[in-house]
Write a protein that holds these residues in place. Sequence first.
Motif, PDB file in Angstrom:
ATOM      1  N   UNK A 170      60.517   8.975  -3.935  1.00 54.91           N
ATOM      2  CA  UNK A 170      60.535   9.561  -5.087  1.00 54.91           C
ATOM      3  C   UNK A 170      60.734  11.006  -4.681  1.00 54.91           C
ATOM      4  N   UNK A 171      61.100  11.461  -3.374  1.00 53.21           N
ATOM      5  CA  UNK A 171      61.363  12.824  -3.159  1.00 53.21           C
ATOM      6  C   UNK A 171      62.525  13.255  -3.481  1.00 53.21           C
ATOM      7  N   UNK A 172      63.484  12.633  -3.453  1.00 55.87           N
ATOM      8  CA  UNK A 172      64.974  12.879  -3.848  1.00 55.87           C
ATOM      9  C   UNK A 172      65.602  11.924  -5.039  1.00 55.87           C
ATOM     10  N   UNK A 173      66.461  12.199  -5.596  1.00 55.70           N
ATOM     11  CA  UNK A 173      67.022  11.438  -6.861  1.00 55.70           C
ATOM     12  C   UNK A 173      68.056  10.353  -6.093  1.00 55.70           C
ATOM     13  N   UNK A 174      68.103   9.465  -6.792  1.00 56.02           N
ATOM     14  CA  UNK A 174      69.354   8.485  -6.134  1.00 56.02           C
ATOM     15  C   UNK A 174      70.724   8.819  -6.321  1.00 56.02           C
ATOM     16  N   UNK A 175      70.895  10.110  -7.017  1.00 54.85           N
ATOM     17  CA  UNK A 175      72.227  10.731  -7.129  1.00 54.85           C
ATOM     18  C   UNK A 175      72.658  11.111  -5.763  1.00 54.85           C
ATOM     19  N   UNK A 176      71.557  11.705  -5.087  1.00 54.89           N
ATOM     20  CA  UNK A 176      71.604  12.105  -3.459  1.00 54.89           C
ATOM     21  C   UNK A 176      71.795  10.907  -2.647  1.00 54.89           C
ATOM     22  N   UNK A 177      71.289  10.120  -2.881  1.00 51.84           N
ATOM     23  CA  UNK A 177      71.484   8.787  -2.341  1.00 51.84           C
ATOM     24  C   UNK A 177      73.106   8.489  -2.427  1.00 51.84           C
ATOM     25  N   UNK A 178      73.381   8.297  -3.592  1.00 54.65           N
ATOM     26  CA  UNK A 178      75.136   7.720  -3.845  1.00 54.65           C
ATOM     27  C   UNK A 178      75.915   8.950  -3.156  1.00 54.65           C
ATOM     28  N   UNK A 179      75.583  10.133  -3.101  1.00 53.89           N
ATOM     29  CA  UNK A 179      76.434  11.141  -2.600  1.00 53.89           C
ATOM     30  C   UNK A 179      76.705  11.056  -1.115  1.00 53.89           C
ATOM     31  N   UNK A 180      75.399  10.674  -0.527  1.00 54.94           N
ATOM     32  CA  UNK A 180      75.369  10.496   0.990  1.00 54.94           C
ATOM     33  C   UNK A 180      76.171   9.414   1.203  1.00 54.94           C
TER      34      UNK A 180
END
Length: 367
Positions: free
Chosen positions: A132-142
């Motif tokens: 929970x350090x970064x959001x799932x949006x960051x994961x989708x973007x990468x």
Amino acid sequence: MKIVSLVLPYMGFALLAGSCTVKSTENTAKTVERQVPVVSLTVMDTTIYKEYIADIQARKNVELRSRLSGFLEKVYVDEGAIVKAGQVLFQVNDEEYRADHAKAEAALNNAIAEAKKVELEKERTKKLVEKNIVSKTEQELIGVQHKAALSKVEEAKAVVNQTKTKLSQTLIRAPFNGRIDRILLKTGSLLEEGALITSISDLSALNVYFDISESEYLTLASDSNFSSNSFNQEVKLILANGQEYPHTGTAQIVESEFEPNTGSISLRARFPNTDGLLKHGASGRIAVPISTGSTKFVPQKAVFEIQDKTYVYVLNEDETVKMQPFRAGQRVGHYYIVEEGLRPDQEIVYEGAQALRDGMKVRPIKK
């Protein structure tokens, strides 16, 4: 007494004149009775060949053209050489194509490295999301960036394959076993894409094409043994010099429709060419057998033409000659086929027809 003496000389002259007239008539009769050779019609149980114009083609014949632009750097074969499938024949200068290929491989390596970098970033981001350090949006973007990087790798691979293909095309190889034709370009020539260099022919066997009319095809098809799918007819090939080719060929029907302009259909006869005598583009005639059974023949020397009709002189029983028309068929050697108009029991004047006339009494000599 004087009167008698005058009459006797005149009577003697008259008798002498009469004697001369008789001898002159006899000599004329002897002159009219010309000696002529006579023959009977020849009757044979034989097979007649009908000839057609032939188009002789190599089983394979292709043009060798450059797929690339560049200078013709090397010629590895001579004109007329026999070559094997895959053998290198010509080389186009490849410096530019080698450089393009090296550049494409470097771009591929960069794309692979970039994709690997994004993949590592994707793994790192996944762990951060789990904490929970970064959001799932960051994961989708990468994830999207990783897919884009992989697409660039595939694109770079395609460019590498393209440059590799072009590099391989700098070597022009024989597509099959055959013989090289005249080489049109020499070492150092500048080639445009598609430039014709030479041609190659597979002369191990040749296809000979010839056309028959629709009526001839229907006659052929009327045979109870005929099948368009399995039709095979043994034929002969007559070369341009009139000599018969030593091997026979097999004719087959290769077209499914008639030529609208000529009303003909093509057949193909395949001939072996073990001696290499036949060449692509040669001319000749195809001889197709026509079984006719018992056939009447008349010597060519006996035949003469008047206004497109054929005649012979026939010997009558009283040893006079009569000019008789008949329908002549195909010429076979020194004979014509008699299709109609003459009987086998008739005797024909063999030669000298130009000196004869209807009703002339002759002295026949059996030939």
